[in-house]
Design a protein around this motif. Structure first.
Motif, PDB file in Angstrom:
ATOM      1  N   ASP A  73       0.821  -1.214   0.000  1.00 16.80           N
ATOM      2  CA  ASP A  73       0.000   0.000   0.000  1.00 16.80           C
ATOM      3  C   ASP A  73       0.842   1.246   0.000  1.00 16.80           C
ATOM      4  O   ASP A  73       0.375   2.314  -0.362  1.00 16.80           O
ATOM      5  CB  ASP A  73      -0.898   0.009   1.238  1.00 16.80           C
ATOM      6  CG  ASP A  73      -1.885  -1.135   1.200  1.00 16.80           C
ATOM      7  OD1 ASP A  73      -2.318  -1.557   2.280  1.00 16.80           O
ATOM      8  OD2 ASP A  73      -2.209  -1.580   0.098  1.00 16.80           O
ATOM      9  N   LEU A  74       2.066   1.135   0.459  1.00 12.84           N
ATOM     10  CA  LEU A  74       2.948   2.293   0.513  1.00 12.84           C
ATOM     11  C   LEU A  74       4.089   2.059  -0.471  1.00 12.84           C
ATOM     12  O   LEU A  74       4.902   1.153  -0.273  1.00 12.84           O
ATOM     13  CB  LEU A  74       3.508   2.450   1.930  1.00 12.84           C
ATOM     14  CG  LEU A  74       2.449   2.880   2.931  1.00 12.84           C
ATOM     15  CD1 LEU A  74       2.721   2.298   4.282  1.00 12.84           C
ATOM     16  CD2 LEU A  74       2.433   4.383   3.017  1.00 12.84           C
ATOM     17  N   PRO A  75       4.183   2.870  -1.522  1.00 14.28           N
ATOM     18  CA  PRO A  75       5.225   2.635  -2.535  1.00 14.28           C
ATOM     19  C   PRO A  75       6.638   2.722  -1.981  1.00 14.28           C
ATOM     20  O   PRO A  75       7.549   2.062  -2.487  1.00 14.28           O
ATOM     21  CB  PRO A  75       4.987   3.739  -3.571  1.00 14.28           C
ATOM     22  CG  PRO A  75       3.604   4.177  -3.343  1.00 14.28           C
ATOM     23  CD  PRO A  75       3.308   3.976  -1.904  1.00 14.28           C
ATOM     24  N   THR A  76       6.821   3.528  -0.937  1.00 19.49           N
ATOM     25  CA  THR A  76       8.165   3.632  -0.371  1.00 19.49           C
ATOM     26  C   THR A  76       8.598   2.314   0.249  1.00 19.49           C
ATOM     27  O   THR A  76       9.759   1.900   0.123  1.00 19.49           O
ATOM     28  CB  THR A  76       8.186   4.731   0.706  1.00 19.49           C
ATOM     29  OG1 THR A  76       7.618   5.897   0.149  1.00 19.49           O
ATOM     30  CG2 THR A  76       9.581   5.015   1.138  1.00 19.49           C
ATOM     31  N   ILE A 135       8.937   6.925   6.485  1.00 23.81           N
ATOM     32  CA  ILE A 135       7.540   6.501   6.444  1.00 23.81           C
ATOM     33  C   ILE A 135       7.132   5.848   7.759  1.00 23.81           C
ATOM     34  O   ILE A 135       6.037   6.076   8.279  1.00 23.81           O
ATOM     35  CB  ILE A 135       7.322   5.530   5.263  1.00 23.81           C
ATOM     36  CG1 ILE A 135       7.625   6.242   3.954  1.00 23.81           C
ATOM     37  CG2 ILE A 135       5.918   5.014   5.268  1.00 23.81           C
ATOM     38  CD1 ILE A 135       6.705   7.390   3.674  1.00 23.81           C
ATOM     39  N   ALA A 139       4.293   6.797  10.376  1.00 23.70           N
ATOM     40  CA  ALA A 139       3.271   5.850  10.815  1.00 23.70           C
ATOM     41  C   ALA A 139       3.149   5.833  12.327  1.00 23.70           C
ATOM     42  O   ALA A 139       2.068   5.611  12.868  1.00 23.70           O
ATOM     43  CB  ALA A 139       3.616   4.446  10.308  1.00 23.70           C
TER      44      ALA A 139
END
Lengths: 190, 206
Positions: A73-76, A135, A139
């Motif tokens: 869900d998170l491209p990083t 990231i 979070a």
């Protein structure tokens, strides 16, 4: 006196410092290089697997909150997994070359090739690890200025997993730095 | 003739012929010591290293300065969004600023060492020290660049899964200045990589 003469000779030899043979130091450096490469490969592999296998599904269903979290869900985080996989494959492929250096300690061009590729891979891995860290920090804490919500409060185990997978990556970064230094010392010694 | 580390060509001395005639072609040939050749090449590499170092200083200072002066105040006022954006708001950008300043400071302090290695091309201890410190600086710069890139990517695109909105739609100028700071930091990273390669090449002893 014979005994006195013999004692004098051994005294002179004992007072001289024993020169460490150059080949032995280079060989120790090469063995250290091989071992550290294995450690770094294991670290990146562990990181990639830990991040790749991290998913969590919340047992309830809410209308506005997403109830499933994956690393995709998170491209990083996906970049993190890809970077770790690339560096792991590179380290495994460079193990034979490092083993050759143990046997043939006079190699120069292959050591330079190894230094260059180690530097490039270290840059890639550091970029991936630091981006994933940014990231993960978001979070955990969110950001009030931009209204970015800290999703760790809902997804506890997912959060713990992605935080823990950063450790292997940072260990591999440190080891790569040590590898570059070891190779450059080995080049400058001969 | 003594053969140390110089290449000497032993020719018999010929008095009569001036230049190298067609018949024998023997004259006194210059002895170029191999050490001097290596020194010349290393000196060239050291000069390129100083030039690259100055370029990396400018790039790192540019990255830090652009990030430090990036704040934008929106002229209007809405109920849910903040109307001011600055690098202070994100810890990643604060880390970016501090790390790029550290890298720029280290590079400035390492220019004298680099100049010393031009003057003395055979001192490999200084080169080794510069290489080790350059690797540390590379790690710092790359991590700063990576962390800032993650935030800039989020600012441009947002993330639908975690309800993170793309703030670039409101703060266009802030986004542009921050993105250019990240680009400058990547230029620093590439330049430091080339410096490390040059130092590794110059460390060889044949």
């Amino acid at each position: 006196m014979k005994a006195g003469g013999a004692v004098d000779a051994t005294d002179k030899e004992a007072s001289k410092p024993i020169p460490i043979p150059k080949v032995r130091v280079s060989r120790v450096l090469s063995v250290l290089d091989f071992t550290l490469r294995v450690v770094a490969a294991l670290g990146t592999l562990a990181s990639a697997i830990a991040m790749g296998a991290s998913r969590e599904t919340l047992p309830f269903v809410a209308q506005f909150v997403r109830f499933r979290a994956r690393y995709k869900d998170l491209p990083t985080l996906m970049f993190f997994v890809i970077a770790n996989s690339i560096v792991c494959v590179y380290l495994v492929l460079s193990l034979p070359l490092s083993f050759v250096h143990i046997i043939w300690t006079a190699a120069k061009t292959s050591r330079i090739v190894l230094i260059v590729s180690d530097t490039v891979m270290m840059g890639l891995l550091t970029a991936g690890a630091s981006a994933a860290t940014a990231i993960v920090y978001l979070a955990h804490y969110g950001n009030s200025s931009t209204n970015w919500f800290a999703f760790c409060q809902q997804f506890n185990s997912f959060c713990g997993r992605i935080s823990g997978s950063l450790i292997g990556s940072f260990v591999a970064i440190t080891v790569l730095v040590l590898l570059i230094i070891i190779q450059s010392v080995a080049i400058s010694r001969r | 003739m003594k053969s140390g580390d110089s290449t000497t060509i032993d020719v018999p001395h010929h008095e009569a012929s001036g230049g190298g005639g067609a018949s024998k072609g023997k004259g006194a040939i210059l002895t170029v010591p191999a050490r001097q050749e290596k020194g010349g090449m290393r000196r060239g590499m050291a000069i390129i290293d100083v030039v690259l170092r100055i370029g990396a200083i400018m790039a790192a200072l540019a990255a830090a300065a652009i990030m430090g002066t990036s704040d934008q105040n929106l002229p209007f006022f809405t109920q849910f969004f903040q109307f001011e954006a600055s690098y202070d708001d994100m810890p990643s950008f604060q880390f970016f600023l501090i790390a790029m300043s550290l890298v720029a400071g280290y590079l400035v302090l390492s220019v004298p060492f680099s100049i010393v290695s031009i003057v003395r091309p055979h001192a490999s201890g200084i080169r080794l020290l510069l290489l080790i410190l350059d690797v540390v600086a590379l790690t710092l710069a790359t991590s700063a660049a990576g962390a800032a890139t993650a935030i800039v990517y989020l600012a441009h695109n947002g993330n639908s899964s975690s309800n993170w909105l793309a703030i670039c739609n409101q703060f266009g100028d802030f986004c542009k200045t921050v993105s250019s700071a990240v680009v400058a930091s990547f230029v620093t990273v590439v330049t430091v990589m080339f410096m490390i390669l040059l130092s590794a090449l110059a460390l060889r002893k044949h």
